[in-house]
Scaffold this motif. Structure first.
Motif, mmCIF file in Angstrom:
data_model
loop_
_atom_site.group_PDB
_atom_site.id
_atom_site.type_symbol
_atom_site.label_atom_id
_atom_site.label_comp_id
_atom_site.label_asym_id
_atom_site.label_seq_id
_atom_site.Cartn_x
_atom_site.Cartn_y
_atom_site.Cartn_z
ATOM 1 N N ALA A 2 49.273 13.028 46.081
ATOM 2 C CA ALA A 2 48.228 12.984 47.112
ATOM 3 C C ALA A 2 46.874 13.307 46.499
ATOM 4 C CB ALA A 2 48.562 13.959 48.237
ATOM 5 N N LEU A 3 46.844 14.274 45.604
ATOM 6 C CA LEU A 3 45.598 14.643 44.932
ATOM 7 C C LEU A 3 45.102 13.477 44.083
ATOM 8 C CD1 LEU A 3 43.470 16.748 44.225
ATOM 9 C CD2 LEU A 3 44.966 17.532 42.388
ATOM 10 N N LYS A 4 46.019 12.813 43.407
ATOM 11 C CA LYS A 4 45.662 11.669 42.582
ATOM 12 C C LYS A 4 45.059 10.555 43.435
ATOM 13 C CE LYS A 4 47.519 8.528 39.133
ATOM 14 N NZ LYS A 4 48.703 8.091 38.398
ATOM 15 N N ARG A 5 45.628 10.304 44.633
ATOM 16 C CA ARG A 5 45.085 9.273 45.540
ATOM 17 C C ARG A 5 43.688 9.651 46.000
ATOM 18 N NH1 ARG A 5 50.576 8.575 48.260
ATOM 19 N NH2 ARG A 5 49.975 10.609 48.994
ATOM 20 N N VAL A 10 37.861 8.877 45.709
ATOM 21 C CA VAL A 10 36.512 9.390 45.441
ATOM 22 C C VAL A 10 35.879 8.604 44.292
ATOM 23 C CG1 VAL A 10 35.218 11.391 44.569
ATOM 24 C CG2 VAL A 10 36.906 11.699 46.387
ATOM 25 N N LEU A 11 36.649 8.356 43.262
ATOM 26 C CA LEU A 11 36.129 7.585 42.127
ATOM 27 C C LEU A 11 35.753 6.163 42.532
ATOM 28 C CD1 LEU A 11 38.456 8.762 39.197
ATOM 29 C CD2 LEU A 11 36.023 9.255 39.514
ATOM 30 N N GLU A 12 36.561 5.555 43.383
ATOM 31 C CA GLU A 12 36.232 4.209 43.872
ATOM 32 C C GLU A 12 34.936 4.224 44.676
ATOM 33 O OE1 GLU A 12 39.576 2.665 46.030
ATOM 34 O OE2 GLU A 12 40.835 2.589 44.245
ATOM 35 N N THR A 13 34.779 5.242 45.518
ATOM 36 C CA THR A 13 33.558 5.372 46.313
ATOM 37 C C THR A 13 32.355 5.565 45.394
ATOM 38 O OG1 THR A 13 34.771 6.306 48.167
ATOM 39 C CG2 THR A 13 32.404 6.722 48.108
ATOM 40 N N LEU A 14 32.497 6.411 44.407
ATOM 41 C CA LEU A 14 31.408 6.645 43.455
ATOM 42 C C LEU A 14 31.075 5.377 42.674
ATOM 43 C CD1 LEU A 14 32.320 10.205 42.104
ATOM 44 C CD2 LEU A 14 30.408 9.577 43.606
ATOM 45 N N GLN A 15 32.091 4.617 42.314
ATOM 46 C CA GLN A 15 31.858 3.363 41.598
ATOM 47 C C GLN A 15 31.109 2.367 42.488
ATOM 48 O OE1 GLN A 15 32.461 2.628 38.285
ATOM 49 N NE2 GLN A 15 31.190 0.859 38.825
ATOM 50 N N GLN A 16 31.479 2.293 43.762
ATOM 51 C CA GLN A 16 30.782 1.399 44.691
ATOM 52 C C GLN A 16 29.336 1.838 44.876
ATOM 53 O OE1 GLN A 16 33.508 1.634 48.034
ATOM 54 N NE2 GLN A 16 34.332 -0.408 47.581
ATOM 55 N N GLU A 48 26.596 -5.617 52.059
ATOM 56 C CA GLU A 48 28.025 -5.780 52.315
ATOM 57 C C GLU A 48 28.819 -4.678 51.616
ATOM 58 O OE1 GLU A 48 31.551 -8.935 51.235
ATOM 59 O OE2 GLU A 48 29.546 -9.726 51.621
ATOM 60 N N LYS A 49 28.482 -4.402 50.377
ATOM 61 C CA LYS A 49 29.164 -3.338 49.632
ATOM 62 C C LYS A 49 28.962 -1.986 50.316
ATOM 63 C CE LYS A 49 29.236 -5.222 44.957
ATOM 64 N NZ LYS A 49 30.596 -4.962 44.518
ATOM 65 N N LEU A 50 27.732 -1.745 50.770
ATOM 66 C CA LEU A 50 27.454 -0.469 51.429
ATOM 67 C C LEU A 50 28.147 -0.376 52.780
ATOM 68 C CD1 LEU A 50 23.684 -0.088 50.504
ATOM 69 C CD2 LEU A 50 25.594 1.268 49.626
ATOM 70 N N SER A 51 28.266 -1.495 53.467
ATOM 71 C CA SER A 51 28.974 -1.502 54.752
ATOM 72 C C SER A 51 30.458 -1.195 54.560
ATOM 73 C CB SER A 51 28.827 -2.849 55.453
ATOM 74 O OG SER A 51 27.495 -3.062 55.814
ATOM 75 N N ASN A 52 31.004 -1.670 53.453
ATOM 76 C CA ASN A 52 32.407 -1.394 53.160
ATOM 77 C C ASN A 52 32.663 0.097 52.957
ATOM 78 O OD1 ASN A 52 33.011 -4.110 53.320
ATOM 79 N ND2 ASN A 52 32.913 -4.444 51.112
ATOM 80 N N LEU A 53 31.638 0.819 52.535
ATOM 81 C CA LEU A 53 31.783 2.260 52.349
ATOM 82 C C LEU A 53 31.832 3.005 53.682
ATOM 83 C CD1 LEU A 53 29.373 2.984 49.370
ATOM 84 C CD2 LEU A 53 31.856 3.142 49.370
#
Length: 194
Positions: A2-5, A10-16, A48-53
């Motif tokens: 769960a921590l890994k997910r 968080v890393l995906e959000t930061l990358q976006q 679009e990318k920001l809306s996905n966040l």
């Protein structure tokens, strides 16, 4: 697991967010380079990318506001190009404008914008001629004209009223020449579209 997910999310959000920041910087560069159509497309992709966040990151809201402001600047730049092309036609500039309006999704709005800009161009060109004559030293000698600062607030009719009689003919000739130039620009644009 769960921590890994969560860390991965968080890393995906930061990358976006990082991608959106890079796009913002690219958008600024495109705006400075007058690449309006590309800038419009970059705005759309970035939004679009920001809306996905969604509401995952508060920074996304700030970036959305920044992108909105930059889009406003892009539209203002396009409008400035429309006004410029109505004063002096240029094939490349016109192609850029058409491409930008297509990218905005409003190609039919360009016709309205051009119509208004040509009206402005005609008024601006003729007003500048009349103002030049109304403020000429020979017209001031007759006591008809005032300072340049006061003339800035005069209407077209007031400028014409301040012209001395001996200047009407030459002023009319120059006014018609400037109007002809605007009409010639319009004709060049019509031929370009045909």
């Amino acid at each position: 697991a769960a921590l890994k997910r969560r860390i991965t999310a968080v890393l995906e959000t930061l990358q976006q967010l990082s991608d959106a920041c890079e796009m913002r910087d690219r958008l600024r560069a495109e705006l400075e380079a007058h690449e309006y159509a590309t800038a419009v497309r970059t705005c759309a992709i970035c939004m679009e990318k920001l809306s996905n966040l969604g509401d995952k990151a508060g920074a996304a809201k700030d970036l959305k506001r920044t992108i909105d402001k930059l889009l406003d600047e892009v539209v203002q730049g396009i409008d400035a190009q429309v006004r410029a092309v109505c004063m002096s036609f240029d094939d490349e500039r016109m192609a850029t404008i058409v491409d930008a309006y297509v990218s905005l999704g409003d190609p039919s709005g360009l016709a309205d914008k051009l119509g208004a800009a040509f009206g402005e161009a005609a008024l601006t060109a003729t007003t500048m001629v009349v103002k030049g004559y109304a403020l000429a030293p020979s017209s001031r000698a007759g006591g008809h004209a005032a300072s340049t600062g006061a003339a800035a607030n005069w209407t077209y009719a007031e400028l014409v009223e301040r012209l001395p009689g001996e200047m009407y003919r030459s002023c009319l000739l120059k006014t018609l020449e400037s109007l002809f130039d605007v009409l010639a620009t319009h004709r060049a644009m019509v031929q370009w579209h045909e």
